[in-house]
Design an enzyme around this catalytic site. Structure first.
Site, PDB file in Angstrom:
ATOM      1  N   SER A 143       0.848  -1.194   0.000  1.00  0.00           N
ATOM      2  CA  SER A 143       0.000   0.000   0.000  1.00  0.00           C
ATOM      3  C   SER A 143       0.880   1.238   0.000  1.00  0.00           C
ATOM      4  CB  SER A 143      -0.874   0.019   1.262  1.00  0.00           C
ATOM      5  OG  SER A 143      -1.530   1.269   1.385  1.00  0.00           O
ATOM      6  N   TYR A 157      -1.670  -1.099  10.196  1.00  0.00           N
ATOM      7  CA  TYR A 157      -1.809  -1.256   8.748  1.00  0.00           C
ATOM      8  C   TYR A 157      -0.540  -0.777   8.046  1.00  0.00           C
ATOM      9  CZ  TYR A 157      -3.797  -0.927   4.052  1.00  0.00           C
ATOM     10  OH  TYR A 157      -4.041  -1.088   2.701  1.00  0.00           O
TER      11      TYR A 157
HETATM   12  N1  LIG Z   1      -8.786  -0.090  -1.227  1.00  0.00           N
HETATM   13  C1  LIG Z   1      -7.736   0.676  -1.068  1.00  0.00           C
HETATM   14  O1  LIG Z   1      -7.844   1.912  -1.074  1.00  0.00           O
HETATM   15  C2  LIG Z   1      -6.383   0.064  -0.876  1.00  0.00           C
HETATM   16  C3  LIG Z   1      -5.263   0.912  -0.891  1.00  0.00           C
HETATM   17  C4  LIG Z   1      -4.008   0.355  -0.716  1.00  0.00           C
HETATM   18  C5  LIG Z   1      -3.871  -1.009  -0.528  1.00  0.00           C
HETATM   19  N2  LIG Z   1      -4.978  -1.807  -0.515  1.00  0.00           N
HETATM   20  C6  LIG Z   1      -4.769  -3.236  -0.289  1.00  0.00           C
HETATM   21  O2  LIG Z   1      -5.386  -3.970  -1.316  1.00  0.00           O
HETATM   22  C7  LIG Z   1      -5.666  -5.295  -0.836  1.00  0.00           C
HETATM   23  C8  LIG Z   1      -7.078  -5.682  -1.220  1.00  0.00           C
HETATM   24  O3  LIG Z   1      -7.971  -4.847  -0.519  1.00  0.00           O
HETATM   25  P1  LIG Z   1      -9.308  -4.251  -1.143  1.00  0.00           P
HETATM   26  O4  LIG Z   1      -9.237  -2.792  -0.965  1.00  0.00           O
HETATM   27  O5  LIG Z   1      -9.568  -4.834  -2.468  1.00  0.00           O
HETATM   28  O6  LIG Z   1     -10.357  -4.762  -0.035  1.00  0.00           O
HETATM   29  P2  LIG Z   1     -11.679  -5.646  -0.100  1.00  0.00           P
HETATM   30  O7  LIG Z   1     -12.147  -5.682   1.315  1.00  0.00           O
HETATM   31  O8  LIG Z   1     -12.609  -5.136  -1.139  1.00  0.00           O
HETATM   32  O9  LIG Z   1     -11.149  -7.103  -0.534  1.00  0.00           O
HETATM   33  C9  LIG Z   1     -10.407  -7.891   0.339  1.00  0.00           C
HETATM   34  C10 LIG Z   1     -10.930  -9.317   0.339  1.00  0.00           C
HETATM   35  O10 LIG Z   1     -10.138 -10.053   1.290  1.00  0.00           O
HETATM   36  C11 LIG Z   1     -10.989 -10.968   1.975  1.00  0.00           C
HETATM   37  N3  LIG Z   1     -10.390 -11.332   3.256  1.00  0.00           N
HETATM   38  C12 LIG Z   1     -10.378 -10.619   4.414  1.00  0.00           C
HETATM   39  N4  LIG Z   1      -9.745 -11.312   5.379  1.00  0.00           N
HETATM   40  C13 LIG Z   1      -9.338 -12.488   4.827  1.00  0.00           C
HETATM   41  C14 LIG Z   1      -8.634 -13.622   5.311  1.00  0.00           C
HETATM   42  N5  LIG Z   1      -8.235 -13.680   6.582  1.00  0.00           N
HETATM   43  N6  LIG Z   1      -8.373 -14.631   4.452  1.00  0.00           N
HETATM   44  C15 LIG Z   1      -8.789 -14.579   3.163  1.00  0.00           C
HETATM   45  N7  LIG Z   1      -9.480 -13.547   2.645  1.00  0.00           N
HETATM   46  C16 LIG Z   1      -9.743 -12.500   3.469  1.00  0.00           C
HETATM   47  C17 LIG Z   1     -12.299 -10.227   2.113  1.00  0.00           C
HETATM   48  O11 LIG Z   1     -13.385 -11.132   2.286  1.00  0.00           O
HETATM   49  C18 LIG Z   1     -12.378  -9.453   0.783  1.00  0.00           C
HETATM   50  O12 LIG Z   1     -13.125 -10.184  -0.190  1.00  0.00           O
HETATM   51  C19 LIG Z   1      -5.406  -5.259   0.671  1.00  0.00           C
HETATM   52  O13 LIG Z   1      -4.145  -5.808   0.946  1.00  0.00           O
HETATM   53  C20 LIG Z   1      -5.400  -3.772   0.978  1.00  0.00           C
HETATM   54  O14 LIG Z   1      -4.630  -3.481   2.120  1.00  0.00           O
HETATM   55  C21 LIG Z   1      -6.219  -1.306  -0.678  1.00  0.00           C
END
Ligand SMILES: NC(=O)c1ccc[n+]([C@@H]2O[C@H](COP(=O)([O-])OP(=O)(O)OC[C@H]3O[C@@H](n4cnc5c(N)ncnc54)[C@H](O)[C@@H]3O)[C@@H](O)[C@H]2O)c1
Length: 268
Positions: A143, A157
């Site tokens: 991230s 985080y």
């Molecule tokens: N959305 C943002 O703005 C953003 C920014 C930077 C980084 N990220 C990173 O992107 C990645 C994906 O996040 P996202 O934003 O798509 O979120 P999201 O919540 O839409 O998707 C994440 C998925 O992970 C699943 N999950 C949660 N805990 C779990 C576990 N213990 N085992 C297996 N699956 C699990 C959830 O059910 C969900 O479907 C993460 O690592 C997040 O930190 C997101």
């Protein structure tokens, strides 16, 4: 270098939503067979269904990334159904929010186990396969929050994501000479369901973006960036060009950069 994803086998954790879903669909569109793994069965199945429309063999599976045995089961299922693994995308991340003195230790432990140690578990499970075949690609979702500090309200985080970046860099040193690619995805804000699994401790806190007014990216375009990075064996993927400028500023003047971040936060 994996010039094409045609016929390759991909594993995507957290593939049931957001960035993982975008990546799974983009990989399937590029010709890969995809195992969509998520703690939420319905989400995993729905995305696998959608990915199958592209004509490759895609299936959903339940996987909790905090469970080492679950990784081993997932690997065995993929090998039984598709015979190999080429792409491993470690993408799960959870957010614990609160002031530094108010976030309880168990929330730190949950964040480190889910965001960082999940990749250690994945490496223990999948790297032997990639090393044995002498090819493949690992994608770790970090991230912008792990690249530099722009807030203090989600420390577990940002700290876990900084560790994901460090782990990915060191992994590239190990894997590149062994013909295995590594990509570290560092998204800025992306429109996903990430807030659904956030926990809050103590006083209410603000959620700040890395840069004020940053436009959130669309997870489908982030998925395409991931496919492109695999094809071109790119290490660092930034979803927003502003992030690159900030890294340059910090490298040029670390003291001034930090003072500016303090000023921005204090101004609200
Ligand atoms: N959305 C943002 O703005 C953003 C920014 C930077 C980084 N990220 C990173 O992107 C990645 C994906 O996040 P996202 O934003 O798509 O979120 P999201 O919540 O839409 O998707 C994440 C998925 O992970 C699943 N999950 C949660 N805990 C779990 C576990 N213990 N085992 C297996 N699956 C699990 C959830 O059910 C969900 O479907 C993460 O690592 C997040 O930190 C997101």
């Amino acid at each position: 270098m994996m010039e094409s994803l045609e016929g390759k086998v991909a594993f995507v954790s957290g593939g049931g939503s957001g960035i993982g879903r975008g990546a799974a669909l983009a990989m399937a569109a590029a010709g890969a067979h995809v195992a969509v793994a998520d703690i939420d069965r319905d989400r995993a199945m729905a995305v696998a269904d959608e990915a199958s429309w592209k004509g490759t063999e895609c299936f959903g599976m339940v996987l909790d990334v905090t469970d080492q045995a679950a990784f081993e089961t997932a690997r065995d299922v993929i090998l039984r159904r598709l015979g190999r693994v080429d792409i491993v995308m470690n993408n799960v991340g959870v957010v614990a929010a609160g002031l530094p003195e108010e976030i309880p230790l168990h929330e730190w432990e949950r964040s480190m186990s889910t965001n960082l140690l999940s990749i250690v578990r994945s490496n223990a499970t999948f790297l032997p396969l990639l090393l044995e075949q002498g090819s493949g690609h690992v994608v770790n979702t970090a991230s912008a929050a792990g690249m530099f500090a722009y807030e203090y309200e989600r420390m577990p985080y940002s700290v876990s994501k900084a560790a994901v970046i460090a782990l990915s860099e060191a992994l590239a040193l190990y894997l590149h000479p062994r013909h295995i690619g590594v990509t570290c995805l560092c998204p800025g804000p992306v429109v996903t369901n990430i807030r659904q699994q956030m926990t809050f401790s103590g006083a209410a806190v603000r959620m700040r973006p890395p840069v004020k007014g940053m436009t959130p990216a669309d997870p489908m375009s982030v998925g395409e960036m991931v496919v492109d990075a695999i094809k071109h064996e790119r290490f660092l993927v930034l979803t927003h060009p502003e992030l690159h400028d900030l890294l340059v500023q910090r490298a040029n003047d670390p003291e001034g950069f930090l003072a500016e971040r303090v000023r921005i936060i204090e101004e609200g």
